[in-house]
Write a protein that holds these residues in place. Structure first.
Motif, mmCIF file in Angstrom:
data_model
loop_
_atom_site.group_PDB
_atom_site.id
_atom_site.type_symbol
_atom_site.label_atom_id
_atom_site.label_comp_id
_atom_site.label_asym_id
_atom_site.label_seq_id
_atom_site.Cartn_x
_atom_site.Cartn_y
_atom_site.Cartn_z
ATOM 1 N N GLU A 42 -0.354 8.753 4.552
ATOM 2 C CA GLU A 42 -1.551 9.224 5.252
ATOM 3 C C GLU A 42 -2.608 9.762 4.298
ATOM 4 O O GLU A 42 -3.787 9.831 4.629
ATOM 5 C CB GLU A 42 -1.166 10.312 6.264
ATOM 6 N N GLU B 114 -3.816 0.710 9.877
ATOM 7 C CA GLU B 114 -2.861 1.522 10.636
ATOM 8 C C GLU B 114 -1.526 1.613 9.891
ATOM 9 O O GLU B 114 -0.908 2.682 9.797
ATOM 10 C CB GLU B 114 -2.662 0.917 12.019
ATOM 11 N N ARG C 16 -1.830 3.841 6.861
ATOM 12 C CA ARG C 16 -1.733 5.252 7.257
ATOM 13 C C ARG C 16 -0.284 5.659 7.474
ATOM 14 O O ARG C 16 0.127 6.762 7.089
ATOM 15 C CB ARG C 16 -2.543 5.473 8.532
ATOM 16 N N GLU C 17 0.521 4.788 8.113
ATOM 17 C CA GLU C 17 1.933 5.106 8.337
ATOM 18 C C GLU C 17 2.685 5.208 7.010
ATOM 19 O O GLU C 17 3.594 6.027 6.865
ATOM 20 C CB GLU C 17 2.560 4.035 9.224
#
Length: 458
Positions: free
Chosen positions: A92, A85, A88-89
């Motif tokens: 992306e 997560e 991705r931040e």
């Protein structure tokens, strides 16, 4: 160059291509796992970075250009779901793969939702399967990078054209102005058809027609095909695929020699006909690498199939032919009948319609022909509402109701273009300076609809 080392976008005057070697970050709290992954990926020619925790992995990610992350699910302090997560931040575009040795579906679903992982694989993994998954993810990232670089290159080149327009001599400036008008038309289509992607397809279609001299064949049938698809109840996405397929349905002919392009199909030799019958498959092959054109490539492959199964390349019949191909085939054939591309004769629109109807059940599907003819009738009725004007009657606010095409068949301004004062002046100046006779078809206002149509030329 192997598939695992995609090449970076390169400006035409670069002396040598720059090869990008993908970098893979592997994160696992077990050193033996990291060692196995490092050996596996280095054998494929990839650079590797290793981290034994999520925190260490994030530090490496910030300090290095990483193309793909492979992370274990169960790690102390920060599990794979939370780590991916955060990946991705951070970026992306980095591809994300999850390795898990536990049958924990809840945790896997959480990783998919929060980390937006591309794939997950169970431990112990199969080396060949993992290599294929990694290769697919890296190829997808390379294509995305290539597309971004091309978009940026296009932006820079367009900016250079605008700057050079101020200093070029009059004739060069006018031609540059035409290119800017084309660019303006393409930019207007961004908001309608997936921005950069649709721009590329439109430009490619125009280049194909410049090559084969078809003078707008694909453009003429594209809108008709889309309208027919809508009338048949296809979804917006499927109707768009039909539109795109119509634009590029003859992409497989791009390698034909000039001798083949300059004569009708009916006069081909046996060798030429054999090559012609291969072009749907060649077209599909050319389009397949683009994920956005998977549906389009299928239509391109099948657009010469016949409803009775006697077409090519596979001899598909009836509903086994995709609906997009069943739409593009008669629309293309009708336009080519009217322009003499299929034989020595050119047929009137009415005669071409009769020939389509007579082939229902053999070449074409009945409901498609009926929908196509309804679209043609409606298009003709709409055209009656248009107003033909000379270039010097053009006013700001007028809306172009038909593509403005140059003598070479290139689209100068697209249907739906709204003229402003700047473009009106440029078009008028161009016509006056070059002595060009131009007639434009524009939408009528309520008051103009009561007046007879006029056609004034420069």
């Amino acid at each position: 160059m192997s598939e695992s080392t995609p090449e970076r976008a390169q400006v035409a005057d670069d002396p040598e291509p720059e090869v990008h070697v993908p970098t893979i970050l592997t994160v696992d709290d077990e050193p033996s796992v990291l060692s196995a992954l490092r050996r596996l990926f280095r054998l494929q020619g990839y650079k590797t970075l290793q981290a034994t925790s999520g925190a260490e992995g994030l530090e490496l990610l910030k300090a290095n250009q990483v193309d793909l992350v492979v992370s274990d699910m169960r790690m102390p302090e920060m599990d794979g779901s939370r780590f991916l997560e955060l990946v991705r931040e951070h970026d992306e575009s980095v591809s994300r793969i999850l390795l898990t040795g536990y049958a924990d579906m809840t945790a896997t679903i959480e990783a998919i939702n929060k980390g937006a992982i591309h794939r997950y694989m169970a431990k112990p993994w199969d080396d060949q399967d993992l290599v294929l998954v990694v290769r697919d993810a890296l190829e997808r990232r390379a294509l995305e990078r290539r597309n971004a670089e091309l978009v940026e290159l296009t932006r820079v080149q367009n900016e250079q054209l605008r700057e050079s327009n101020q200093t070029l001599e009059a004739r060069v400036a006018s031609r540059t102005d035409e290119l800017q008008q084309i660019n303006g038309m393409l930019e207007a289509s961004y908001s309608e058809l997936d921005q950069t992607f649709m721009l590329s397809v439109g430009v490619f279609s125009s280049l194909m027609e410049m090559r084969d001299g078809s003078s707008g064949h694909a453009r003429r049938i594209a809108e008709i095909c889309r309208a027919t698809a809508v009338k048949l109840g296809l979804s917006e996405r499927d109707a768009r695929d039909v539109f795109l397929a119509a634009l590029v349905h003859d992409v497989g002919t791009i390698g034909f020699p000039d001798a083949m392009l300059n004569k009708p199909v009916s006069s081909y030799t046996a060798e030429e006909m054999a090559r012609y019958r291969r072009h749907p498959v060649d077209g599909e092959t050319a389009l397949m690498p683009l994920m956005q054109l998977q549906g389009v490539s299928r239509i391109v492959r099948q657009h010469h199939e016949r409803f009775d199964g006697k077409g090519f390349p596979e001899g598909l019949a009836g509903q086994n032919i995709c609906i997009g191909a069943r739409i593009v085939a008669p629309a293309s054939d009708m336009d080519e009948l009217m322009h003499g591309a299929l034989g020595d004769n050119k047929y009137s629109e009415e005669r071409a319609r009769q020939m389509l109807r007579s082939a229902i059940g053999t070449r074409y599907e009945g409901k498609v022909i009926e929908a196509l003819i309804q679209v043609l009738d409606e298009t003709a009725e709409e055209a009656k509402k248009d107003r033909l004007i000379g270039v010097f009657d053009l006013r700001p606010g007028m809306v172009l109701s038909k593509d403005l095409v140059s003598s070479s068949g290139a689209i100068l301004l697209a249907k739906g273009f709204v003229f402003d004062e700047r473009v009106v002046k440029r078009v008028s100046d161009f016509a006056r300076r070059e002595g060009v006779q131009m007639t434009l078809r524009v939408q009528q206002t309520g008051d103009e609809a009561q007046q007879p149509a006029e056609a004034q030329v420069a």
